[in-house]
Write a protein that holds these residues in place. Structure first.
Motif, PDB file in Angstrom:
ATOM      1  N   LEU A 117     -13.240  15.098  -6.980  1.00 25.77           N
ATOM      2  CA  LEU A 117     -12.279  15.076  -7.439  1.00 25.77           C
ATOM      3  C   LEU A 117     -12.430  14.664  -9.003  1.00 25.77           C
ATOM      4  N   PRO A 118     -11.708  14.872  -9.913  1.00 28.95           N
ATOM      5  CA  PRO A 118     -11.798  14.402 -11.440  1.00 28.95           C
ATOM      6  C   PRO A 118     -12.199  13.038 -11.485  1.00 28.95           C
ATOM      7  N   VAL A 119     -12.751  12.588 -12.380  1.00 30.53           N
ATOM      8  CA  VAL A 119     -13.255  11.109 -12.557  1.00 30.53           C
ATOM      9  C   VAL A 119     -12.389  10.689 -14.067  1.00 30.53           C
ATOM     10  N   PRO A 120     -11.471   9.538 -13.975  1.00 32.59           N
ATOM     11  CA  PRO A 120     -11.082   8.942 -12.817  1.00 32.59           C
ATOM     12  C   PRO A 120      -9.972   9.514 -12.299  1.00 32.59           C
ATOM     13  N   HIS A 121      -9.948   9.204 -10.941  1.00 32.54           N
ATOM     14  CA  HIS A 121      -8.699   9.557 -10.142  1.00 32.54           C
ATOM     15  C   HIS A 121      -7.854   8.539  -9.699  1.00 32.54           C
ATOM     16  N   VAL A 122      -6.786   8.230 -10.295  1.00 32.64           N
ATOM     17  CA  VAL A 122      -6.081   6.927 -10.243  1.00 32.64           C
ATOM     18  C   VAL A 122      -4.698   7.387 -10.079  1.00 32.64           C
ATOM     19  N   TRP A 123      -3.540   6.643  -9.217  1.00 34.34           N
ATOM     20  CA  TRP A 123      -2.334   6.907  -9.428  1.00 34.34           C
ATOM     21  C   TRP A 123      -1.471   5.812  -9.542  1.00 34.34           C
ATOM     22  N   ARG A 124      -0.158   5.775  -9.827  1.00 38.54           N
ATOM     23  CA  ARG A 124       0.797   4.664  -9.598  1.00 38.54           C
ATOM     24  C   ARG A 124       1.303   4.789  -8.204  1.00 38.54           C
ATOM     25  N   ASP A 125       1.775   3.342  -7.930  1.00 40.63           N
ATOM     26  CA  ASP A 125       2.557   3.458  -6.510  1.00 40.63           C
ATOM     27  C   ASP A 125       3.380   4.411  -6.016  1.00 40.63           C
ATOM     28  N   VAL A 126       3.307   4.987  -5.105  1.00 39.40           N
ATOM     29  CA  VAL A 126       4.209   5.971  -4.342  1.00 39.40           C
ATOM     30  C   VAL A 126       4.543   5.388  -3.103  1.00 39.40           C
ATOM     31  N   PRO A 127       6.111   4.961  -3.044  1.00 40.53           N
ATOM     32  CA  PRO A 127       6.154   4.294  -1.732  1.00 40.53           C
ATOM     33  C   PRO A 127       6.084   5.371  -0.549  1.00 40.53           C
ATOM     34  N   GLY A 128       5.539   4.577   0.590  1.00 39.36           N
ATOM     35  CA  GLY A 128       5.326   5.464   1.766  1.00 39.36           C
ATOM     36  C   GLY A 128       4.091   6.059   2.032  1.00 39.36           C
ATOM     37  N   PHE A 129       3.183   6.218   0.914  1.00 42.92           N
ATOM     38  CA  PHE A 129       1.949   6.778   0.875  1.00 42.92           C
ATOM     39  C   PHE A 129       0.912   6.017   0.196  1.00 42.92           C
ATOM     40  N   THR A 130      -0.491   6.242   0.862  1.00 43.14           N
ATOM     41  CA  THR A 130      -1.600   5.959   0.031  1.00 43.14           C
ATOM     42  C   THR A 130      -2.621   6.893   0.852  1.00 43.14           C
ATOM     43  N   LEU A 131      -3.875   6.632   0.241  1.00 39.21           N
ATOM     44  CA  LEU A 131      -5.075   7.627   0.348  1.00 39.21           C
ATOM     45  C   LEU A 131      -6.204   6.744   0.608  1.00 39.21           C
ATOM     46  N   VAL A 132      -6.949   7.093   1.537  1.00 44.15           N
ATOM     47  CA  VAL A 132      -8.457   6.392   1.965  1.00 44.15           C
ATOM     48  C   VAL A 132      -9.781   7.371   1.822  1.00 44.15           C
ATOM     49  N   GLY A 133     -10.628   7.116   1.607  1.00 39.67           N
ATOM     50  CA  GLY A 133     -11.833   8.057   1.713  1.00 39.67           C
ATOM     51  C   GLY A 133     -11.735   9.326   0.915  1.00 39.67           C
ATOM     52  N   ASP A 134     -12.426  10.418   1.288  1.00 43.17           N
ATOM     53  CA  ASP A 134     -12.391  11.517   0.354  1.00 43.17           C
ATOM     54  C   ASP A 134     -10.883  11.746  -0.289  1.00 43.17           C
ATOM     55  N   ALA A 135      -9.814  11.946   0.591  1.00 44.67           N
ATOM     56  CA  ALA A 135      -8.496  12.140   0.176  1.00 44.67           C
ATOM     57  C   ALA A 135      -8.382  11.267  -1.202  1.00 44.67           C
TER      58      ALA A 135
END
Length: 362
Positions: A268-286
């Motif tokens: 994934l591109p570096v940095p890969h960050v995001w703002r809060d998205v209600p109902g979802f989050t990611l772990v690991g390679d995702a």
């Protein structure tokens, strides 16, 4: 609190185990039909400050210790002529374990029926809907994307997609090496062997039960123009590519027991960050796919453990996700930078000509 985890990899299973320990309702959805549907890959070194932390939190550290191989930390470095120029052990505690064995520890610790095998996810939609491949859907308080490099859940969180790193691995393996392939067993030793020059290298890792995985690592186009169904054609091409190297090293490309597998590396591109998205989050390679330099699986387990701990201890799902992401994202950005630099150090690109069968005939 009703939680869905998409993907039965190490990060998702660690999260599910700790959630169940905390009395939370969780279901893991996995598209593969069974735990043994495919090989889970090679050996992992499990770090004391990340993977082992997750295992301890999940109550599985003692069982891990019983299965792991401390001797697998051995690292041998050879020159292309076969001369051993380095024989090292890491200073810290990083015992090796087969990825499939580690996954099995988490699966055995989950309540029966937690993982829904053969339940592939086609898409997700806000605020927490999972759409399955059969067209049905279900709503959850939180959907955790633990579905790897090509995550379907990631699309609800960020538009980022993995990019080709410029490096391709070609995998092969040997079984029962101590009896059937003693020269290869001696060459590799108890842990990992590496021989490399700018732009290409050979790596070999001992797994449990005398199984050795071999990787030809090359700076190459994403599609190198090889037919990987033609094992002898791939073998001939690799032997030409490593012409002039020690015959002992070239033996790693001969008489392998498994087929050659094409594994282009993505990140994934570096940095890969995001703002809060209600109902979802990611772990690991995702969340932070990076080159496979020993961090990905450890961070995935740590992600899963920290997210689950937050969900058990914080007053709301939203507060838990914010607490988790505020720690995970800065950590993963630094790790991704380190892995990108590490890959460039491992296989420098400067002055290296890309290879392909077409170039050989030019």
């Amino acid at each position: 609190m009703n939680i869905a985890i998409v993907g039965a990899g190490l990060g998702g299973l660690a999260c599910a185990r700790i959630l169940q320990m905390g009395g939370r309702s969780v279901t893991v959805f996995e598209g593969e039909p069974s735990p043994g549907a495919r090989s889970q890959g090679g050996t992992l070194d499990v770090h004391a400050d990340s993977g082992q932390v997750a295992l301890r939190t999940a109550g599985l550290l003692d069982r891990f210790r019983a299965l792991s191989r401390p001797e697998g930390q051995e690292w041998r470095t050879l020159t292309p002529d076969g001369t051993v120029v380095g024989h090292d052990w890491p200073d810290d505690d990083r015992p090796e374990i087969d990825r499939g064995q580690l996954r099995g520890l988490f699966l055995e610790a989950l309540a029966e029926g937690t993982v829904r095998w053969g339940r592939g996810v086609a898409a997700v939609a806000p605020p927490g809907r999972v759409v399955f491949e059969d067209g049905t859907s279900q709503d959850f308080d939180l959907v955790v994307g633990a579905d790897g490099a090509w995550s379907r859940v990631r699309a609800a969180v960020t538009g980022a997609v993995p990019e080709y790193t410029g490096v391709t691995f070609v995998e092969a393996w040997f079984d029962d090496t101590d009896r059937r392939h003693p020269r290869i067993a001696h060459l590799v030793g108890n842990g990992t062997m590496v021989a490399k020059v700018p732009g290409k290298g050979l790596f070999a890792q001992r797994n449990s039960n005398g199984h050795i995985r071999v990787y030809a690592a090359v700076r190459a186009p994403e599609n190198p123009g090889l037919d990987f169904d033609d094992a002898e054609g791939v073998r001939a091409h690799l032997l030409r590519l490593y012409d002039g190297w020690s015959e002992n090293l070239r033996d790693l490309l001969r008489d392998n027991d498994g087929p050659f597998i094409h594994r282009p590396l993505y990140a994934l591109p570096v940095p890969h960050v995001w703002r809060d998205v209600p109902g979802f989050t990611l772990v690991g390679d995702a969340a932070h796919l990076m080159p496979p330099l020993g961090l990905g699986a450890n961070l995935a387990m740590l992600d899963g453990a920290e997210l689950a701990t937050a969900l058990v201890t914080e007053p709301t799902v939203e507060a838990a996700v914010r607490a988790y992401e505020s720690v995970m994202m800065p950590r993963s950005v630094e790790a991704a930078k380190a892995c990108k630099e590490g890959l460039d150090h491992l296989l420098p690109a400067d002055g290296v000509q890309y290879w392909s069968p077409m170039q050989e005939s030019a």
